[in-house]
Write a protein that holds these residues in place. Structure first.
Motif, PDB file in Angstrom:
ATOM      1  N   ARG A   1       0.836  -1.206   0.000  1.00 17.43           N
ATOM      2  CA  ARG A   1       0.000   0.000   0.000  1.00 17.43           C
ATOM      3  C   ARG A   1       0.866   1.250   0.000  1.00 17.43           C
ATOM      4  N   THR A   2       1.672   1.385  -1.032  1.00 13.22           N
ATOM      5  CA  THR A   2       2.528   2.554  -1.212  1.00 13.22           C
ATOM      6  C   THR A   2       2.492   2.966  -2.677  1.00 13.22           C
ATOM      7  N   LEU A   3       3.263   3.983  -3.030  1.00 16.50           N
ATOM      8  CA  LEU A   3       3.340   4.412  -4.423  1.00 16.50           C
ATOM      9  C   LEU A   3       3.854   3.307  -5.339  1.00 16.50           C
ATOM     10  N   LEU A   4       4.561   2.322  -4.790  1.00 17.41           N
ATOM     11  CA  LEU A   4       5.075   1.235  -5.610  1.00 17.41           C
ATOM     12  C   LEU A   4       3.960   0.380  -6.195  1.00 17.41           C
ATOM     13  N   ASP A   5       2.793   0.372  -5.563  1.00 15.54           N
ATOM     14  CA  ASP A   5       1.679  -0.404  -6.103  1.00 15.54           C
ATOM     15  C   ASP A   5       1.142   0.207  -7.387  1.00 15.54           C
ATOM     16  N   ALA A   6       1.449   1.469  -7.646  1.00 17.38           N
ATOM     17  CA  ALA A   6       1.139   2.083  -8.934  1.00 17.38           C
ATOM     18  C   ALA A   6       2.283   1.900  -9.917  1.00 17.38           C
ATOM     19  N   LEU A   7       3.522   2.064  -9.458  1.00 23.33           N
ATOM     20  CA  LEU A   7       4.662   2.116 -10.365  1.00 23.33           C
ATOM     21  C   LEU A   7       5.186   0.742 -10.777  1.00 23.33           C
ATOM     22  N   ILE A   8       5.125  -0.245  -9.882  1.00 23.92           N
ATOM     23  CA  ILE A   8       5.657  -1.571 -10.237  1.00 23.92           C
ATOM     24  C   ILE A   8       4.903  -2.188 -11.412  1.00 23.92           C
TER      25      ILE A   8
ATOM     26  N   THR B   1      -5.128  -0.200  -4.080  1.00 20.41           N
ATOM     27  CA  THR B   1      -4.622  -0.113  -2.712  1.00 20.41           C
ATOM     28  C   THR B   1      -5.745  -0.015  -1.685  1.00 20.41           C
ATOM     29  N   LYS B   2      -6.965   0.296  -2.118  1.00 21.60           N
ATOM     30  CA  LYS B   2      -8.099   0.288  -1.194  1.00 21.60           C
ATOM     31  C   LYS B   2      -8.252  -1.062  -0.507  1.00 21.60           C
ATOM     32  N   HIS B   3      -7.845  -2.112  -1.189  1.00 27.41           N
ATOM     33  CA  HIS B   3      -8.067  -3.472  -0.696  1.00 27.41           C
ATOM     34  C   HIS B   3      -6.825  -4.046  -0.013  1.00 27.41           C
ATOM     35  N   MET B   4      -5.844  -3.210   0.273  1.00 26.90           N
ATOM     36  CA  MET B   4      -4.592  -3.685   0.871  1.00 26.90           C
ATOM     37  C   MET B   4      -4.484  -3.228   2.322  1.00 26.90           C
ATOM     38  N   GLN B   5      -3.867  -4.059   3.152  1.00 26.89           N
ATOM     39  CA  GLN B   5      -3.502  -3.669   4.512  1.00 26.89           C
ATOM     40  C   GLN B   5      -2.103  -3.080   4.476  1.00 26.89           C
TER      41      GLN B   5
ATOM     42  N   ARG C   1       2.803   5.501   8.101  1.00 32.07           N
ATOM     43  CA  ARG C   1       1.867   5.727   9.203  1.00 32.07           C
ATOM     44  C   ARG C   1       0.559   4.978   9.026  1.00 32.07           C
ATOM     45  N   SER C   2       0.222   4.597   7.796  1.00 29.02           N
ATOM     46  CA  SER C   2      -1.029   3.871   7.572  1.00 29.02           C
ATOM     47  C   SER C   2      -1.019   2.501   8.228  1.00 29.02           C
ATOM     48  N   THR C   3       0.168   1.994   8.618  1.00 31.55           N
ATOM     49  CA  THR C   3       0.218   0.687   9.296  1.00 31.55           C
ATOM     50  C   THR C   3      -0.492   0.723  10.635  1.00 31.55           C
ATOM     51  N   TYR C   4      -0.685   1.935  11.188  1.00 29.54           N
ATOM     52  CA  TYR C   4      -1.353   2.059  12.476  1.00 29.54           C
ATOM     53  C   TYR C   4      -2.864   2.231  12.326  1.00 29.54           C
ATOM     54  N   VAL C   5      -3.351   2.229  11.090  1.00 32.96           N
ATOM     55  CA  VAL C   5      -4.757   2.487  10.822  1.00 32.96           C
ATOM     56  C   VAL C   5      -5.467   1.169  10.534  1.00 32.96           C
ATOM     57  N   SER C   6      -6.701   1.023  11.027  1.00 37.28           N
ATOM     58  CA  SER C   6      -7.450  -0.215  10.862  1.00 37.28           C
ATOM     59  C   SER C   6      -7.809  -0.452   9.399  1.00 37.28           C
ATOM     60  N   ALA C   7      -8.054  -1.739   9.066  1.00 36.49           N
ATOM     61  CA  ALA C   7      -8.433  -2.108   7.699  1.00 36.49           C
ATOM     62  C   ALA C   7      -9.727  -1.420   7.282  1.00 36.49           C
ATOM     63  N   GLU C   8     -10.625  -1.193   8.248  1.00 40.42           N
ATOM     64  CA  GLU C   8     -11.899  -0.533   7.937  1.00 40.42           C
ATOM     65  C   GLU C   8     -11.663   0.893   7.443  1.00 40.42           C
ATOM     66  N   HIS C   9     -10.757   1.620   8.110  1.00 38.47           N
ATOM     67  CA  HIS C   9     -10.431   2.974   7.665  1.00 38.47           C
ATOM     68  C   HIS C   9      -9.762   2.944   6.297  1.00 38.47           C
ATOM     69  N   LEU C  10      -8.831   2.014   6.102  1.00 34.26           N
ATOM     70  CA  LEU C  10      -8.063   1.967   4.869  1.00 34.26           C
ATOM     71  C   LEU C  10      -8.932   1.660   3.661  1.00 34.26           C
ATOM     72  N   SER C  11      -9.952   0.833   3.854  1.00 30.81           N
ATOM     73  CA  SER C  11     -10.767   0.401   2.714  1.00 30.81           C
ATOM     74  C   SER C  11     -11.623   1.523   2.140  1.00 30.81           C
ATOM     75  N   SER C  12     -11.705   2.653   2.855  1.00 26.74           N
ATOM     76  CA  SER C  12     -12.558   3.737   2.374  1.00 26.74           C
ATOM     77  C   SER C  12     -11.868   4.627   1.349  1.00 26.74           C
ATOM     78  N   VAL C  13     -10.534   4.588   1.300  1.00 30.14           N
ATOM     79  CA  VAL C  13      -9.798   5.456   0.382  1.00 30.14           C
ATOM     80  C   VAL C  13      -8.575   4.720  -0.158  1.00 30.14           C
ATOM     81  N   PRO C  14      -8.114   5.088  -1.359  1.00 25.29           N
ATOM     82  CA  PRO C  14      -6.854   4.527  -1.856  1.00 25.29           C
ATOM     83  C   PRO C  14      -5.673   5.172  -1.138  1.00 25.29           C
ATOM     84  N   ASP C  15      -4.498   4.589  -1.301  1.00 25.48           N
ATOM     85  CA  ASP C  15      -3.295   5.178  -0.723  1.00 25.48           C
ATOM     86  C   ASP C  15      -2.989   6.493  -1.423  1.00 25.48           C
TER      87      ASP C  15
END
Length: 594
Positions: free
Chosen positions: A506-513, A547-551, A556-570
């Motif tokens: 769940r970083t910029l690498l998920d777009a660039l790789i 990235t919406k579907h990634m943990q 800092r996003s590692t400290y955020v719950s999966a529920e919060h992360l699923s609402s927005v892309p990285d």
């Protein structure tokens, strides 16, 4: 309802510089480096690196945590503090300036809170300083006890317990111990302390709106000092209940955060987060001490109560507990002139400003290299259009990036990227040698490194430097699509190597790789380069959206719950996809133009 916060400031972009100016006017034992605006270093007025005969102890990080870190500069504690933008790791140049200003033959110890941007920037500065002949050691402090492992590659966050490590290291250095021994004592102190944060409100960054994330009647347990979401949001409880919960969390034998057992001696720090009255901090301290004594069987040897590491205007407190034997207590009790450690300060007022020291040798580009007076060739015109389109795409996306980042980070991704994009556009008009693609990429990295703090700044600087090195391998001045594909791949590899992230983190690498893989495949198959570029940019956008579907496993996003992360892309991935897509379309349009 969100509303504009009330702040007694001038321009939000000037708060750090103006903070430092006020600090050194208040405390005569401090001064700061006076140079180009990005260098914000507070240091002891009685120390010069050329003559200093003790180990220099240096720390720092994003501003907004005052009095940390600059308020703990003084004899017996820190020798210098490096101040980044609000909640943003200081740039490498600032860290290097601080090292050069105060480090003598005994070397220096860098004490770094465990955040990705701080680790990367201080790490790069340490390696550069070593290459210049300085002796440097680094201690990373991660004292957070709120979130259970594993935390991906990020690890435990650095919190207020870092201040106790500063004090131990500063006292050890003051008695003339060698660098290895000072580092050893700091490391041991960092392993003995645990901290947890409790907040009644979320902090507000200067110039931004106040968040109402918690809502009325709620409090948050275990959030970070940048306002990132914590372990749980619960109903507000009496302070007795809150203190008991925090002490249980820190001292739990199941998590084993700190090696403290019944019968040990400890020190206690009750730290205000910026908007907590002294009354409430004292109440918390008064409840914590008997609980530690009676319920946990610990001898409380010292209690420090006050605001040591804040989070702007956040309401709440953190509790730190450190195992303390006689040698450690001796370090904590040693005298210091650091203004915000619980002692006074005195002395004559020296000049508030001194010049920024330069490295032993500074290479300079010739004016001919940066001269834009020559006529741009076809390659130069295409490169200019691509850069302009990419930068403008980021500028247009600033508010959306901040909105996404506000839900999964500290809310400044768009502002940080905007600073970089604006600098690129400004510098391109003045000094980019657009007919030389490799040197232009190198200059983009320099522009980013000068103005963009935090993890994104150092990551993109690494990205550009690696791409530059790959492009320079081409002896021919013309750069083909194959060369660009190879440079992109090399840049991605460097970011992954030094940042520790990879696909799925769940970083910029998920777009660039995935974009790089498609670009290489299409170019190798002989497809029209501009078409290949556009197709790969579509894949970059798809990767960013995924990235919406990634943990998260980095940042800092590692400290955020999966529920919060699923609402927005990285936000970082979306930014990368945006500038890549814009550049690709600009190249395509240029090739199709008559």
């Amino acid at each position: 309802m969100a509303f504009q916060s009330k702040k007694l400031i001038n321009n939000p972009n000037d708060v750090v510089t103006e903070l430092i100016e006020g600090l050194v006017e208040t405390y005569p034992g401090l001064e700061y480096l006076d140079g180009f605006p990005e260098v914000r270093v507070v240091l002891r007025a009685d120390v010069s690196g050329a003559t200093y005969d003790k180990v220099a102890v240096i720390s720092g990080g994003g501003s907004g945590h005052e009095p940390a870190h600059a308020g703990f500069v003084g004899e017996g504690m820190l020798t210098a503090a490096i101040c980044g933008d609000v909640f943003t790791a200081p740039p490498v140049d600032s860290i290097l300036a601080g090292i050069r200003a105060v480090t003598g033959p005994m070397g220096c110890l860098l004490i770094v809170k465990n955040y990705t941007g701080d680790r990367l920037n201080f790490g790069l500065a340490a390696e550069q300083a070593k290459s210049e002949g300085y002796k440097v050691e680094t201690v990373i402090v991660g004292d957070d006890c709120a979130l259970p492992p594993p935390r991906g590659i990020a690890g435990r966050r650095g919190l207020a317990g870092t201040i106790l490590v500063h004090k131990v290291a500063g006292a050890a250095a003051a008695v003339g111990l060698p660098l290895a021994d000072v580092a050893s004592e700091a490391t041991r102190a960092s392993e003995m302390v645990g901290t947890m944060v409790v907040a009644l409100s979320v902090c507000t960054l200067p110039g931004q709106v106040t968040s109402d994330r918690l809502g009325p009647g709620k409090m948050e347990l275990g959030l970070g000092i940048h306002g990132e979401p914590g372990a749980a949001v619960v109903d507000i409880q009496p302070v007795d209940v809150v203190v008991s919960h925090v002490l249980n969390q820190i001292l739990s034998s199941e998590t084993n955060y700190v090696p403290i057992t019944r019968g040990n001696a400890v020190v206690l720090m009750i730290n205000g987060l910026g908007a907590t009255p002294a009354m409430e901090l004292m109440i918390a301290a008064g409840k914590a001490v008997p609980k530690l004594q009676l319920e946990f069987g610990l001898a409380v040897e010292r209690v420090y109560t006050g605001s040591f590491m804040t989070s702007l205007d956040m309401a709440g407190f953190s509790i730190s507990i450190m195992k303390a034997d006689e040698p450690l207590l001796h370090r904590l009790d040693a005298s210091t002139k650091a203004p915000h450690w619980p002692v006074g300060t005195a002395g004559n007022r020296p000049p508030a400003k001194i010049p920024v020291p330069l490295p032993p040798s500074r290479s300079t580009k010739s004016e001919e290299t940066l001269n834009r007076s020559e006529q741009l060739n076809q390659q130069g015109r295409i490169l200019e259009m691509a850069i302009e389109a990419a930068a403008n795409a980021i500028i247009d996306l600033r508010d959306k990036l901040n909105e996404w980042d506000g839900k999964v980070g500290d809310g400044d991704c768009g502002s940080t990227m905007h600073r970089g994009a604006t600098a690129i556009l400004d510098d391109m008009k003045k000094c980019y040698p657009l007919n030389d693609a490799a040197e232009t990429v190198n200059e983009i990295g320099s522009s980013i490194g000068r103005v963009m703090g935090g993890t994104s700044g150092i990551i993109y600087n690494i990205f550009c430097k690696a791409a530059y090195a790959k492009l320079k391998e081409n002896s021919d001045s013309s750069v083909t699509a194959k060369h660009w594909a190879e440079a992109l791949d090399a840049a991605i590899s460097a970011v992954s190597k030094y940042g520790g992230a990879n696909a799925g983190y769940r970083t910029l690498l998920d777009a660039l790789i995935p974009a790089s893989a498609v670009l290489t495949e299409r170019i190798s198959a002989g497809e029209d380069p501009s078409t290949a570029f556009v197709l790969s940019s579509e894949i970059a956008l798809e990767g960013a959206e995924s990235t919406k579907h990634m943990q998260a496993q980095a940042g800092r996003s590692t400290y955020v719950s999966a529920e919060h992360l699923s609402s927005v892309p990285d936000p970082g991935a979306m930014a990368a996809a945006a500038w890549y897509r814009a550049a690709a379309l600009a190249v395509k349009d240029k090739h199709q133009a008559p």
